[in-house]
Design an enzyme around this catalytic site. Structure first.
Site, mmCIF file in Angstrom:
data_model
loop_
_atom_site.group_PDB
_atom_site.id
_atom_site.type_symbol
_atom_site.label_atom_id
_atom_site.label_comp_id
_atom_site.label_asym_id
_atom_site.label_seq_id
_atom_site.Cartn_x
_atom_site.Cartn_y
_atom_site.Cartn_z
ATOM 1 N N ASP A 1 -12.312 -10.224 -0.733
ATOM 2 C CA ASP A 1 -13.601 -10.276 -0.052
ATOM 3 C C ASP A 1 -14.538 -9.331 -0.793
ATOM 4 O O ASP A 1 -14.094 -8.363 -1.417
ATOM 5 C CB ASP A 1 -13.518 -9.970 1.464
ATOM 6 C CG ASP A 1 -12.765 -8.706 1.824
ATOM 7 O OD1 ASP A 1 -12.582 -7.828 0.969
ATOM 8 O OD2 ASP A 1 -12.360 -8.582 3.008
ATOM 9 N N GLU B 1 -6.229 -10.664 -1.164
ATOM 10 C CA GLU B 1 -7.045 -10.422 0.042
ATOM 11 C C GLU B 1 -8.527 -10.353 -0.313
ATOM 12 O O GLU B 1 -9.268 -9.504 0.187
ATOM 13 C CB GLU B 1 -6.618 -9.107 0.719
ATOM 14 C CG GLU B 1 -5.136 -9.060 1.067
ATOM 15 C CD GLU B 1 -4.711 -7.787 1.804
ATOM 16 O OE1 GLU B 1 -5.598 -7.026 2.251
ATOM 17 O OE2 GLU B 1 -3.501 -7.567 1.923
ATOM 18 N N HIS C 1 -10.418 -6.099 -2.362
ATOM 19 C CA HIS C 1 -11.481 -5.829 -1.382
ATOM 20 C C HIS C 1 -12.590 -5.093 -2.130
ATOM 21 O O HIS C 1 -12.515 -3.887 -2.344
ATOM 22 C CB HIS C 1 -10.957 -4.969 -0.231
ATOM 23 C CG HIS C 1 -9.912 -5.641 0.593
ATOM 24 N ND1 HIS C 1 -10.173 -6.775 1.331
ATOM 25 C CD2 HIS C 1 -8.605 -5.362 0.798
ATOM 26 C CE1 HIS C 1 -9.071 -7.150 1.969
ATOM 27 N NE2 HIS C 1 -8.097 -6.312 1.659
ATOM 28 N N ASN D 1 2.137 -5.194 -3.158
ATOM 29 C CA ASN D 1 0.738 -5.487 -2.870
ATOM 30 C C ASN D 1 -0.039 -4.194 -2.609
ATOM 31 O O ASN D 1 0.447 -3.313 -1.895
ATOM 32 C CB ASN D 1 0.683 -6.383 -1.621
ATOM 33 C CG ASN D 1 -0.672 -6.992 -1.330
ATOM 34 O OD1 ASN D 1 -1.247 -7.660 -2.192
ATOM 35 N ND2 ASN D 1 -1.178 -6.784 -0.117
ATOM 36 N N GLU E 1 0.794 -1.235 0.000
ATOM 37 C CA GLU E 1 0.000 0.000 0.000
ATOM 38 C C GLU E 1 0.825 1.282 0.000
ATOM 39 O O GLU E 1 0.518 2.230 0.719
ATOM 40 C CB GLU E 1 -0.955 0.004 1.207
ATOM 41 C CG GLU E 1 -1.927 -1.155 1.179
ATOM 42 C CD GLU E 1 -2.958 -1.118 2.324
ATOM 43 O OE1 GLU E 1 -2.856 -0.245 3.197
ATOM 44 O OE2 GLU E 1 -3.859 -1.974 2.314
HETATM 45 C C1 XIL Z 1 -6.490 -6.079 8.233
HETATM 46 C C2 XIL Z 1 -6.819 -7.237 9.148
HETATM 47 O O1 XIL Z 1 -7.721 -8.093 8.489
HETATM 48 C C3 XIL Z 1 -7.412 -6.726 10.450
HETATM 49 O O2 XIL Z 1 -7.553 -7.789 11.378
HETATM 50 C C4 XIL Z 1 -6.534 -5.632 11.053
HETATM 51 O O3 XIL Z 1 -7.179 -5.089 12.170
HETATM 52 C C5 XIL Z 1 -6.253 -4.552 10.045
HETATM 53 O O4 XIL Z 1 -5.665 -5.135 8.891
HETATM 54 N N1 XIL Z 1 -5.001 -4.403 3.662
HETATM 55 C C6 XIL Z 1 -4.043 -5.281 4.112
HETATM 56 C C7 XIL Z 1 -4.338 -6.152 5.270
HETATM 57 O O5 XIL Z 1 -2.973 -5.379 3.514
HETATM 58 O O6 XIL Z 1 -3.212 -6.382 6.063
HETATM 59 C C8 XIL Z 1 -5.447 -5.609 6.126
HETATM 60 O O7 XIL Z 1 -5.776 -6.574 7.123
HETATM 61 C C9 XIL Z 1 -6.652 -5.259 5.272
HETATM 62 C C10 XIL Z 1 -6.294 -4.194 4.255
#
Ligand code: XIL
Length: 300
Positions: free
Chosen positions: A238, A236, A208, A171, A128
């Site tokens: 969802d 990641e 996401h 990422n 990020e």
């Molecule tokens: C999130 C986790 O799922 C949570 O448990 C934590 O509180 C915050 O981080 N981008 C990412 C992940 O790269 O590491 C994040 O994970 C979600 C967004």
């Protein structure tokens, strides 16, 4: 095949999930984990605040639990993440001297990667780093502000020396839509790294998504990154409300791109999700398969 991991393996891909060490005592959780998934990403346990809460003092207890458990079951591992502005301890974000911060960053990368050397298939070396919105530039962070834009290249070079066998990924989120300035910024960086021989092997697209799932250009984005000579991974995934169509569209885009090597969902049951109120995952809170599960399985 009848499970996500086995079905993905038929095309040489993995299907993974984020795992939280604190849930490993939950039998419903581990039953699904071991039945369905052949790759694991520690959800929080490898982040800087967990692994180096104070300078030079490393804590691998929770990460080790996940790594050792996965290894014993033949599950592959993604490392997440080495350099990120979030979940970063205050002692790092308050460093103002460039030589100090460079040393601290390199030592962190080297020490964490050495601990798991040879056991991690892909590392999110930098997470990020780009800004949202129209700039296409890096966001402000202690790393960029103190070290300059070159911190990303420095991190990847250090990571390559620490574990030459691991795939090194950049990422990020909101880089799924080809027409976003942020996507273009990451694309230019990867193109520049490949042109100059800076070690980078993969781009992780977090994915996401909102209720509609991926943007129409998602597959184009995956293939354009892949054409630069890197693998792409959905890291990641969802989707708010987990529409089967939205999940199928996401998985299909990956299946249609040869260098899309694997998919990771960001948790197992809705109740395990960081977005729990949006019910974004493949299993309900009782551990039952949701309609999106079948959509994914038949699309893999
Ligand atoms: C999130 C986790 O799922 C949570 O448990 C934590 O509180 C915050 O981080 N981008 C990412 C992940 O790269 O590491 C994040 O994970 C979600 C967004």
């Amino acid at each position: 095949a009848s499970t996500l991991g086995a079905q993905a393996a038929q095309s040489g891909r993995y299907f993974g999930t984020a795992v939280a060490a604190g849930r490993l005592g939950d039998g419903t959780y581990t039953t699904i984990l071991d039945r369905e998934f052949n790759s694991v990403t520690p959800e929080n346990e490898m982040k800087w605040d967990a692994t180096e809460p104070s300078r030079g003092s490393f804590n691998f207890g929770a990460a080790d639990q996940i790594v050792n458990r996965a290894q014993a079951r033949g599950q592959r591992l993604r490392g997440h993440t080495l350099v990120w502005h979030s979940q970063l301890p205050g002692w790092v974000s308050s460093i103002r001297d460039a030589n100090t911060l460079r040393g601290v960053m390199n030592n962190h990368i080297t020490t964490v990667m050495n601990r798991y050397k040879g056991r991690i298939h892909s590392w999110d070396v930098v997470n990020e780093a780009f800004a949202d919105g129209p700039s296409g530039q890096l966001r402000s962070s202690v790393f960029r502000d103190v070290l300059g834009n070159g911190f990303i290249e420095q991190a990847f070079r250090t990571a390559r020396s620490a574990d030459p066998a691991a795939k090194l990924c950049y990422n990020d989120y909101n880089i799924e839509n080809w027409s976003e300035a942020k996507t273009q910024g990451v694309y230019r960086m990867v193109r520049d790294f490949k042109a100059r021989g800076v070690p980078i092997d993969c781009v992780g697209l977090q994915a996401h998504f909102g209720t509609g799932g991926p943007p129409a250009s998602f597959q184009t984005t995956l293939s354009n990154f892949a054409a630069l000579g890197v693998d792409v991974q959905i890291t990641e995934l969802d989707i708010a409300q987990a529409s089967p169509t939205a999940y199928a569209n996401t998985v299909r885009a990956c299946m249609n791109v040869a260098r899309c090597t694997g998919i990771t969902v960001w948790g197992i049951r809705d109740s395990d999700s960081w977005r729990a109120s949006e019910n974004p995952l493949l299993f309900d809170r009782n551990g039952n398969k949701k309609p999106a599960y079948n959509a994914v399985l038949t699309t893999l």
